[in-house]
Design a protein around this motif. Sequence first.
Motif, PDB file in Angstrom:
ATOM      1  N   PHE A  14       0.880  -1.177   0.000  1.00 59.23           N
ATOM      2  CA  PHE A  14       0.000   0.000   0.000  1.00 59.23           C
ATOM      3  C   PHE A  14       0.911   1.219   0.000  1.00 59.23           C
ATOM      4  N   HIS A  17       4.398   1.110   1.572  1.00 59.85           N
ATOM      5  CA  HIS A  17       4.423   0.169   2.681  1.00 59.85           C
ATOM      6  C   HIS A  17       4.201  -1.247   2.137  1.00 59.85           C
ATOM      7  N   VAL A  19       3.401  -4.828   2.422  1.00 56.19           N
ATOM      8  CA  VAL A  19       2.705  -5.618   3.444  1.00 56.19           C
ATOM      9  C   VAL A  19       2.897  -7.117   3.219  1.00 56.19           C
ATOM     10  N   PRO A  38       2.275 -12.480  14.488  1.00 53.66           N
ATOM     11  CA  PRO A  38       1.905 -11.372  15.364  1.00 53.66           C
ATOM     12  C   PRO A  38       0.963 -10.368  14.692  1.00 53.66           C
ATOM     13  N   ASN A  39       0.398  -9.509  15.478  1.00 56.31           N
ATOM     14  CA  ASN A  39      -0.468  -8.454  14.933  1.00 56.31           C
ATOM     15  C   ASN A  39       0.285  -7.599  13.927  1.00 56.31           C
ATOM     16  N   GLY A  40      -0.399  -7.271  12.861  1.00 50.95           N
ATOM     17  CA  GLY A  40       0.217  -6.405  11.866  1.00 50.95           C
ATOM     18  C   GLY A  40       1.172  -7.133  10.939  1.00 50.95           C
ATOM     19  N   ALA A  41       1.218  -8.462  11.047  1.00 53.96           N
ATOM     20  CA  ALA A  41       2.153  -9.235  10.224  1.00 53.96           C
ATOM     21  C   ALA A  41       1.720  -9.279   8.760  1.00 53.96           C
ATOM     22  N   GLY A  42       0.420  -9.082   8.531  1.00 55.98           N
ATOM     23  CA  GLY A  42      -0.084  -9.126   7.161  1.00 55.98           C
ATOM     24  C   GLY A  42      -1.012 -10.307   6.906  1.00 55.98           C
ATOM     25  N   LYS A  43      -1.493 -10.941   7.968  1.00 57.83           N
ATOM     26  CA  LYS A  43      -2.334 -12.123   7.797  1.00 57.83           C
ATOM     27  C   LYS A  43      -3.668 -11.772   7.135  1.00 57.83           C
ATOM     28  N   THR A  44      -4.336 -10.747   7.687  1.00 56.62           N
ATOM     29  CA  THR A  44      -5.632 -10.358   7.118  1.00 56.62           C
ATOM     30  C   THR A  44      -5.460  -9.860   5.687  1.00 56.62           C
ATOM     31  N   THR A  45      -4.411  -9.093   5.462  1.00 59.37           N
ATOM     32  CA  THR A  45      -4.145  -8.614   4.103  1.00 59.37           C
ATOM     33  C   THR A  45      -3.946  -9.794   3.159  1.00 59.37           C
ATOM     34  N   TYR A  54      -8.261  -7.271  -2.645  1.00 62.61           N
ATOM     35  CA  TYR A  54      -7.204  -6.511  -3.319  1.00 62.61           C
ATOM     36  C   TYR A  54      -6.563  -7.394  -4.379  1.00 62.61           C
ATOM     37  N   GLN A  86     -12.473 -10.858  10.341  1.00 66.53           N
ATOM     38  CA  GLN A  86     -11.977 -10.633  11.701  1.00 66.53           C
ATOM     39  C   GLN A  86     -12.852  -9.609  12.421  1.00 66.53           C
TER      40      GLN A  86
END
Lengths: 248, 342
Positions: A14, A17, A19, A38-45, A54, A86
């Motif tokens: 993005f 950034h 991801v 961990p959180n923010g690792a990019g799993k949901t993305t 996307y 989520q």
Amino acid sequence: MAPIFKASEVHKRFGDHVVLENINLQFKSDCLSGIMGPNGAGKTTCFNVLTGKYKPDRGRIEFQGEDITGLAPHEIARKGISRSFQTMNLFNEFTVLENILIALKEVREHGFDFMHLLARESEVAAKAEKILSLVGLSGKEYHRTSDLAYGDRRSLEIGVALAAEPSLLFLDEPTSGLGAKATTQLLDLIHRLKQKYTIVMIEHDMNFLFELADSISVIHWGQVIAYGTPDTLRDNKWVKQSMLGEGA
Amino acid sequence: MIVRKIAAQDWITKEMLLIFVILVTLPLWIEQIGLYRYLGVEIVIWMIYGLGFNLLLGYSGLPSFGHGAFFGIGAYAFGLFQLWFFENLWLAIVFAIFASFIAGAAVACFVSHRRGIYFALMTIAFGQIFWFIAIKWHSVTGGEDGLLNIPRAAADFGIFAFDLDSNTELFYFVFIVFVCIVLLLWRLVHSKFGKVLQAIRQNEERARFIGYNVWLFKWVAFTLSAAIAGLAGVLFSMAQQGAYPDVMALHASGIIVMMTLIGGGFVSFWGPVIGVTIYFLARDVLGIITEAWLLWFGLVFVLTVLFKPEGVAGAWQEWRKSRTSTVSGYQTLLQFLSTKKR
Ligand SMILES: Nc1ncnc2c1ncn2[C@@H]1O[C@H](COP(=O)(O)OP(=O)(O)O)[C@@H](O)[C@H]1O
Ligand SMILES: [Mg+2]
């Protein structure tokens, strides 16, 4: 056996950034594949890219041997891939039953029926009932979705994903926000779903995943940093580190 | 809380019959209450317009601020067909609906991937384009003067024909169209298609992820709604025996939004019907008292949006619910008292 789903060298950023960087994943039929990190690792993305929200900047995504890279979400859904979210994503003004009905394949195939009601055919209503009983929402058919308790909304989130009879089911942190008791119930539900569906599940609860998954991919900094069965991963330093890094 | 069972949905309901009865007898009593028959014609035409508009606003959650364009296109096309070709009511109506359908379909191609404010802005832009064309294209539309002397041919059914010369005859013609539109839309909003539109209004993303081509659904809803606006425009040009650009102005497009919201289009099928009635009564009753009636109407609109976005229909539904819950509360109290005694 060839995997049912395969992502090769998927990149997503993005702006500047990055991801997801060179993600390679394979999910086998009739297995439960776990994704942790961990959180923010990019799993949901990662889920978002795999299910069409996307387009990947690079890479190739295959489902049942067919290239589905860059298809729209509804096209991917119609190929037999369902997902839960989520952060919950329901039709809040509908009743619980309507949420399931609208997601049923039988209703979807007649979306441009200008005449007939949602559940005119009794088989359709029966099917919705079956899904509701599976996810433990029997008796709440006519409750307005926005009035449901948090745990029930979580269950409905999964129910809606099941309604399309997917060949592949993506679940994004289904336990997030649940208490201990509800988590145990969900564990039980996913045990049952595992018999029937091919599932890919993101989960931050390590024990939960170690108990359920046939294989686990660990995503960190937008990359798959480890892959294996729960047993081989239990002592993996990356797993330990990433889970410690996650904090609470 | 139990919301509403998805039981068999009737073709005709009590509310519907009540409204039909009120309207069918309207020419008998409207003059008794100090109003005039032509007002009835106008009100029912705008009810048709509002019901079609609410398919988009209330059911699909798509705020079009350019619907006047399709109303106007219907009106002009109805007139032009007869002025260019020949006088025939049915063919002119079909032609006009087709014209607004095509215009709606074209605009829908550009707006269907949008929602919310972007959708609203784009419909304003398209509405303004059509309005501008209507004003500037003198040789066809008559510019600001409009298209005059549009014939109002008899409604010819082959074996017999109705003259539509008087306001009463015209009223019943418009009323019959209203009944058809109500029956059609009532069925439509309760059908699978209607439910998908409501799902899209509530959560476009989820609708997409369970496999609905959201763009296409919005496109169909927009086009249908434009065609119904065109039909209302036809009736309006029959009523006025002319077509004028003012119905296409942004101001006019905004008024249909206001009517629909004040009436409660978001919570009730009948929202636009209520809203249209309130608007015209305000215009003709409040209008006698003060020239600034639209200011007051606008103020009511602002208050509605601020304090009761569900409109009149929403307030009514809430009142009825509160009444039933006080009754059950009373019964619970009685039960409690009687158990205490025992
Ligand atoms: N639409 C987006 N636009 C910009 N950044 C995004 C977007 N979606 C996710 N991100 C960023 O991607 C990173 C990974 O997010 P996410 O996939 O939600 O992580 P996880 O699910 O592993 O907790 C975060 O830094 C987040 O801010
Ligand atoms: Mg996440």
